[in-house]
Write an enzyme that holds these catalytic residues in place. Sequence first.
Site, PDB file in Angstrom:
ATOM      1  N   TYR A  54       0.823  -1.208   0.000  1.00  0.00           N
ATOM      2  CA  TYR A  54       0.000   0.000   0.000  1.00  0.00           C
ATOM      3  C   TYR A  54       0.861   1.264   0.000  1.00  0.00           C
ATOM      4  O   TYR A  54       0.373   2.344  -0.346  1.00  0.00           O
ATOM      5  CB  TYR A  54      -0.924   0.043   1.223  1.00  0.00           C
ATOM      6  CG  TYR A  54      -1.917  -1.076   1.338  1.00  0.00           C
ATOM      7  CD1 TYR A  54      -2.144  -1.972   0.287  1.00  0.00           C
ATOM      8  CD2 TYR A  54      -2.647  -1.253   2.495  1.00  0.00           C
ATOM      9  CE1 TYR A  54      -3.051  -3.006   0.410  1.00  0.00           C
ATOM     10  CE2 TYR A  54      -3.568  -2.286   2.628  1.00  0.00           C
ATOM     11  CZ  TYR A  54      -3.758  -3.169   1.585  1.00  0.00           C
ATOM     12  OH  TYR A  54      -4.660  -4.187   1.723  1.00  0.00           O
ATOM     13  N   LYS A  61     -13.225   0.920   4.051  1.00  0.00           N
ATOM     14  CA  LYS A  61     -12.314   2.044   3.882  1.00  0.00           C
ATOM     15  C   LYS A  61     -13.078   3.264   3.411  1.00  0.00           C
ATOM     16  O   LYS A  61     -13.928   3.181   2.527  1.00  0.00           O
ATOM     17  CB  LYS A  61     -11.241   1.701   2.839  1.00  0.00           C
ATOM     18  CG  LYS A  61     -10.204   2.801   2.630  1.00  0.00           C
ATOM     19  CD  LYS A  61      -9.558   2.720   1.260  1.00  0.00           C
ATOM     20  CE  LYS A  61     -10.416   3.371   0.203  1.00  0.00           C
ATOM     21  NZ  LYS A  61      -9.798   3.427  -1.135  1.00  0.00           N
TER      22      LYS A  61
END
Length: 280
Positions: free
Chosen positions: A52, A233
Amino acid sequence: MIQTIPQTNFHDGNCIDQIGYGVWKVSDTDAEIAVGKALKAGYRHIDTARIYGNEDGVGRAIANSGIPRGEIFVTTKVWNSDQGYDKTLAAAEASLERLGMGHVDLYLIHWLQPQRGTYVDTWKALIQLQKEEKATSIGVCNFTIEAMEELYEHTGVRPVINQVETHPYFPQAELRAYEAKHGIAHESWSPLGHGGKLLTDPVILAVAQKHEASAAQVVIAWHLALGSVVIPKSVTDSRIIENLEAIELKLDDEDLAAINGLDRGPEGRISADPATSDFE
């Protein structure tokens, strides 16, 4: 006021908040801001990964939060190109350095990548990391039943959790049944589906209207009702709070039956198939 967040027990004696905050596709700078907001909202379970590119930002947010490290559950993952025993040990050290931590609460193999033939050695490295107390618990992402059986056959250690694509269009019933039988927790990524289609599905909208809740809250509540750990998210302040408030929404049997009826089988999958995926 947010109620106490429910927890899922691991077979190694540890536990995890059933709802966490994920930072996939969030830049390092934005992750620092967003994780700070999530922690302020009440989240205590943060999910990141080496690939990420935001472990530094996550670490800064936690360090600057004023919340004791012991009260925050942190997950990160070893990426595909770092698989293998020695490479995994080195990758874990690098992740800990970026996070600014001496240990993570959960360390995962990010993808099975069966063609590489390295996942068993990678799992052995995770077992070593747990022995060295650099990872409190260890698990996998995107693993098949067969691969999890192979890990156990070679090491005698089962993952505490399998993080995998799961949502009402692709509920992973067979996989969840296997995991339940062997004490492996199920964690849902992409829990709200993709592209907004699930959140505009008439079935989801009808349940949302019935409970005066948002579509996202309904889907999150469905995951929680199944016993899954879920990591929605959002970088939007209101949705960060709204998603966490889904723990207060209790769906009835009629709701669950309607949502379960959205199962599209293999056609519902939106990501790569772990059984065949091979990418850097």
